[in-house]
Design an enzyme around this catalytic site. Structure first.
Site, PDB file in Angstrom:
ATOM      1  N   ASP A  56      -7.269 -15.059   4.424  1.00  0.00           N
ATOM      2  CA  ASP A  56      -8.602 -15.486   3.868  1.00  0.00           C
ATOM      3  C   ASP A  56      -9.404 -16.112   4.851  1.00  0.00           C
ATOM      4  O   ASP A  56     -10.717 -16.012   4.834  1.00  0.00           O
ATOM      5  CB  ASP A  56      -8.025 -16.357   2.559  1.00  0.00           C
ATOM      6  N   TYR A  68       0.927  -1.308  -0.020  1.00  0.00           N
ATOM      7  CA  TYR A  68      -0.025  -0.102   0.234  1.00  0.00           C
ATOM      8  C   TYR A  68       0.946   1.149   0.083  1.00  0.00           C
ATOM      9  O   TYR A  68       0.292   2.287  -0.218  1.00  0.00           O
ATOM     10  CB  TYR A  68      -0.968  -0.151   1.189  1.00  0.00           C
ATOM     11  N   LYS A  93      -0.508 -13.489   5.867  1.00  0.00           N
ATOM     12  CA  LYS A  93      -0.828 -14.482   4.885  1.00  0.00           C
ATOM     13  C   LYS A  93       0.855 -15.135   4.858  1.00  0.00           C
ATOM     14  O   LYS A  93       1.452 -15.465   3.795  1.00  0.00           O
ATOM     15  CB  LYS A  93      -0.975 -13.913   3.402  1.00  0.00           C
ATOM     16  N   ASP A  99      -6.543  -2.203   5.282  1.00  0.00           N
ATOM     17  CA  ASP A  99      -7.451  -1.362   4.519  1.00  0.00           C
ATOM     18  C   ASP A  99      -8.779  -2.365   4.042  1.00  0.00           C
ATOM     19  O   ASP A  99      -9.647  -1.825   3.984  1.00  0.00           O
ATOM     20  CB  ASP A  99      -6.470  -1.077   2.924  1.00  0.00           C
TER      21      ASP A  99
END
Ligand code: NAD
Length: 370
Positions: A225, A124, A191, A249
């Site tokens: 996820d 980001y 992740k 975000d």
């Protein structure tokens, strides 16, 4: 005691919701000297830049700011004012409480989650190299040489830096927030099973920091996820979430959606010495100047600001006043009515009036009791 606060009204619906927040904050009785600064399209016209230096100077001097949304023109040449503010002032923690208020259309009742998002690095941060440029091809070749992997020659490249220092300080922020606000658990989201180096480092640092809070705050981690699914199926299991920038975000908007959406979602961008509070929603240009949109997100950002200024009683009273007006469901904007075309919906400033009235009623009751 009086506080000096920088006010950036923003554009689109920004001025309307910022004015509503300013009036409600004034009604708490907390004395604030406002220093108004302009940023965004208006500043571009006047000063030739969307973020004039005097805005940064004012926030650096006053240490606290509240801001309305600012339109980011689509296309090249504009870096979002919000991203610039966060990076220039090192506002490394984005705090987004996601709380259910009775009367808001929501799939979940009694939810009270807090999202803590790292604000300064990760994909980001926007370190990117355009497809087709020579330097992009050079980078691709270098990466291939160093990593042994293959990258398609017609790729654009984005860089994902995750550091020890930024991961540790955001984890510490989340734990300190949990302690101060009597929360029970921090969940680190990542992740790391796939991005072993970057997300792996984030998780390792979170685990290290967690050791300092053992016995006080519980710690766990979730793969992003799986976290998305869990938040939809059983969000009540979670308390404080800490995430790297990009997942933060996305998940903070998901969490705002769980409790009824943008109209009530407040936020703060906080560094070690400076904090800037703002609603999560954007400038909704199609509603600009119509006195139509919900001011609650901006007012609740004011509640967060009052807490930061240690005006706890005023913050609690203002939050209760917002909650009571929403719960009554009478003097609320269109988005809080069961039918969005309900003709009894009130405007932005009328909803602020009702909140001020609720605040004054509870204040005078409190006065009588004491
Ligand atoms: P948006 O949040 O401005 O609006 C999306 C929709 O959400 C609106 O059309 C409206 O239906 C609803 N909505 C938003 N705020 C509301 C409120 N207070 N009350 C009731 N309904 C509300 O998002 P967008 O259309 O994607 O963005 C518009 C502009 O805002 C863009 O230029 C974007 O870059 C900018 N933006 C700024 C910030 C910021 O300054 N922090 C944040 C997000 C978007």
């Amino acid at each position: 005691m009086s506080h000096r606060v920088t006010l950036i009204p923003g554009d689109g619906i920004g001025r309307e919701v910022s004015l509503a927040a300013k009036r409600c904050i004034a009604a708490t009785g907390v004395k604030i000297e406002w220093e108004e600064q302009i940023a965004g399209a208006e500043a571009m016209k006047k000063f030739g830049t969307v973020l004039p230096t005097q805005v940064l100077d004012s926030i650096s001097k006053n240490k606290v700011a509240i801001k309305g949304p600012i339109t980011t023109p689509v296309g090249k040449g504009f870096r979002s004012v919000n991203v610039q503010l966060r990076l220039s002032l090192d506002l490394y923690a984005c705090l987004r409480p996601c709380k259910f208020y009775k009367g808001v259309k929501s799939r979940y009742q009694d939810l009270d989650l807090v999202v803590v998002r790292e604000n300064t690095e990760d994909l980001y941060a926007g370190i990117e190299f355009s497809q087709g440029l020579k330097r992009t091809k050079d980078i691709i070749e270098q990466i291939e040489k160093l990593s042994g992997s293959t990258i398609k020659r017609d790729s654009a490249i984005g860089i994902k830096p995750i550091s020890v220092s930024a991961s540790k300080r955001i984890a510490r922020f989340a734990f300190d927030y949990a302690v101060k606000n009597k929360r029970k658990k921090v969940t680190a989201v990542h992740k790391a099973n796939i991005m072993k180096e970057t997300d792996g480092l984030f998780l390792k640092m979170a685990r290290e920091v967690a050791k300092d809070y053992e016995g006080k705050i519980e710690f766990e981690d979730r793969i992003v996820d799986n976290m998305c699914m869990q938040l939809v199926q059983k969000p009540e299991l979670y308390d404080v979430l800490v995430l790297p920038n990009l997942y933060g975000d996305i998940l903070s908007d998901l969490c705002a959606g769980l409790v009824g959406g943008l109209g009530i979602a407040a936020g703060g961008n906080i560094g070690d010495h400076i904090a800037l509070f703002e609603p999560v929603h954007g400038s909704a240009p199609k509603y600009a100047g119509l006195n139509k949109v919900n001011p609650a997100a901006a007012i609740l950002s004011g509640v967060l600001m009052l807490r930061y200024l240690n005006e706890i009683d005023a913050a609690d009273r203002l939050e209760r006043a917002v909650a009571s007006v929403i719960a009554q469901g009478k003097d609320v904007t269109y988005d809080l009515k069961p039918d969005r075309n309900d003709p009894t919906a009130v405007g932005t400033s009328q909803m602020a009036d009702a909140i001020i009235k609720a605040l004054e009623t509870s204040t005078s009751l409190f006065g009588k009791l004491s």
